[in-house]
Scaffold this motif. Sequence first.
Motif, short mmCIF file in Angstrom:
data_model
loop_
_atom_site.label_atom_id
_atom_site.label_comp_id
_atom_site.label_asym_id
_atom_site.label_seq_id
_atom_site.Cartn_x
_atom_site.Cartn_y
_atom_site.Cartn_z
N LEU A 1 -9.16 -0.87 5.90
CA LEU A 1 -8.54 -1.47 7.08
C LEU A 1 -9.32 -1.19 8.35
CD1 LEU A 1 -4.92 -0.29 6.27
CD2 LEU A 1 -5.85 -2.54 5.85
N CYS B 1 -7.55 3.43 1.93
CA CYS B 1 -6.90 2.33 2.66
C CYS B 1 -7.46 2.24 4.07
CB CYS B 1 -5.40 2.54 2.75
SG CYS B 1 -4.59 2.46 1.20
N TYR C 1 0.75 -0.66 9.43
CA TYR C 1 0.82 0.08 8.17
C TYR C 1 1.55 1.41 8.28
CZ TYR C 1 -2.48 -3.40 6.78
OH TYR C 1 -3.05 -4.60 6.51
N SER D 1 -9.33 -6.21 -2.29
CA SER D 1 -8.24 -6.98 -1.72
C SER D 1 -8.71 -8.42 -1.55
CB SER D 1 -7.85 -6.39 -0.37
OG SER D 1 -7.06 -7.31 0.33
N ILE E 1 -3.12 -7.62 3.56
CA ILE E 1 -4.23 -6.66 3.63
C ILE E 1 -5.50 -7.47 3.84
CG2 ILE E 1 -5.39 -4.78 2.42
CD1 ILE E 1 -2.87 -4.82 0.52
N LEU F 1 0.81 -1.23 0.00
CA LEU F 1 0.00 0.00 0.00
C LEU F 1 0.83 1.27 0.00
CD1 LEU F 1 -2.83 -1.02 2.47
CD2 LEU F 1 -2.78 -1.17 -0.01
#
Lengths: 410, 212
Positions: A100, A96, A310, A360, A338, A70
């Motif tokens: 997440l 992202c 991350y 993902s 991910i 990422l």
Amino acid sequence: MSDLLHHHIKLPEGSIEKQTTTLNLGPTHPATHGVMQNIIELDGERIVSAEQTIGYIHRAFEKLAERRPLYQITPLTDRLNYCSSPLNNMGWHMACEKLLGVKTPKRVDYLRVIIMELARISDHLICNSIVGVDSGAYTGFLYVMQQRELIYEIYEEICGSRLTTNIGRIGGFERNFNATAFEKLDKFLKEFPKVWKEFEDLFTRNRIFMDRLKGTGAISSERALSYGFTGPNLRASGVDYDVRVHTPYCSYEDFDFVVPVGTTGDNYDRFLVRGEEVWQSLNIIEQAKRKLEEFTGADAEIYHADVPEYYLPKKEDVYTKMEALIWHFKIVMGETAIPKGEVYHSIEAANGELGFYFISDGGRTPYRLHFRRPCFIYYQAYSELTKGAMLSDAIMTMSSLNLIAGEMDA
Amino acid sequence: MLRNYRVIRLLNYQIMALTNEIIRTRLLEKFGEQLTEWSEPYEMLTFTAPKEMNLKVLQFLYDDETLKFRFMTDLCAVHYPERIGEELAVVYHLHNLADNIRVRFKVFVNVGQPDVFTASKLFEAANWMERETYDFFGVNFVGHPNLKRILNVDEMDYFPLRKEFPLEDQTRVDKDDEMFGRGGTFGYGTEKELVGGTLAEDQKHNEGSGIL
């Protein structure tokens, strides 16, 4: 005579009989402000038809992203709309974070709002001043370039780079805004309104400028919606759609601002809408600054969310702490899986709705990443916008749509 | 100061008259069991339609007085090589601007015969988005007025975003060419078949046949 001509000069079949002229505008024409081609069929100075060729700087970002962790995709997003890279970066980080499930602290949101609105200002001032350049007024452009420099200096203080910024990380920023950054921001907020006022005085009610812009390149709201217009170009035709208001992200719901809307959707309205959006962005930055002052003590030191998987740890921690070293290694080597998911996240970029469709499959890189690039979608309306117009008006239309080749070609 | 635009105050503009549940009920009333794979990832209603129904679903979503999905946000494709017989997914993102709600639906097609009806008659925006999807995945949009490549060169004879074209493995160990770090014989596109099973074997096979 005709025989003689045909005998000595080899002309393409039918080129003498043809009533119209074909003009290649681009790919490296100074008026396109980017690498794109328009094959224009002209009857005198009137445009009969225009056909676009794009893709000259296609760099396969969607494919590249399928092989990258990422944090390595952020530099790719820089190069979409390179006049406002921080907006793209932030949009990507937020996409992202949505996938997440990361919740960012309020202070991070406000810092991001400042950066995003600065980027919007820098984008709009380029676009509006380029409209000026194409109508023959170069001074405004040079004048506001100085102000863009001030914005770039703020970026520089925060992330170290200027044009392709790669600013921020998943979860927040790489470092807290330092005192110099705020000083430079204050300097900008003090100087810029005067300059922008002057710029508007120079153009907005300028008779020559108005005559050039009013009524050219107009599009109705129905057609604009059908063509997938978003952002200032859609608002100029009278539709009050703004992602910041409709689907608030990054705590935009905490801010009080107005969405300027035009009526006719012509070049002049696009110019005005962008001009007013700059004022609104300044207003939002002021509000964000006031909100930031409310954070004191330890709260004022928060500049990222707690996502060790991350968020790249600080370098001094990497050298001294075991956990930080492990996370650093895992992130840099792209060894973090991910979570599985499918997400669409969009932000109000300078040109409209910039969307990230991110799938993902549980691997370490995206399975599929698609960028919804506003520029690419609305450029197809160009032939309709310029049909029957004068060539010189078509040039104005091109600059007032703010076509950025990087965003178009991905 | 004279300005010829209206400034509309839109703060906290949140009308949520339409919900995912209502959309789903309306669609099920109309199409019944033909729509499958319902889910709501990150609150966006997602479903799958049979490939020959894509235009009917789009038209219904557009025309219906409660649904009013009249803005096409995005159109793209995804390649799932493991879904035998329906490898390519064409994904539509639609937006109802009045009620401010989005919906996503997919149609799956066979990669051998990827025919899908074009949406460009309904949304002008679909024109280039479909060309882009064709360009990268080879989806054939039946009825499209000008279905040709848009970002890639016209001479290209493959569809690069399909999964059978992997990007170079960043951890590969066969980068032993002394000048450029890779074998010079790796062809562009399909003009050259790999003789060996892997790039390294192929390179060995073609040793000395030129660097880049």
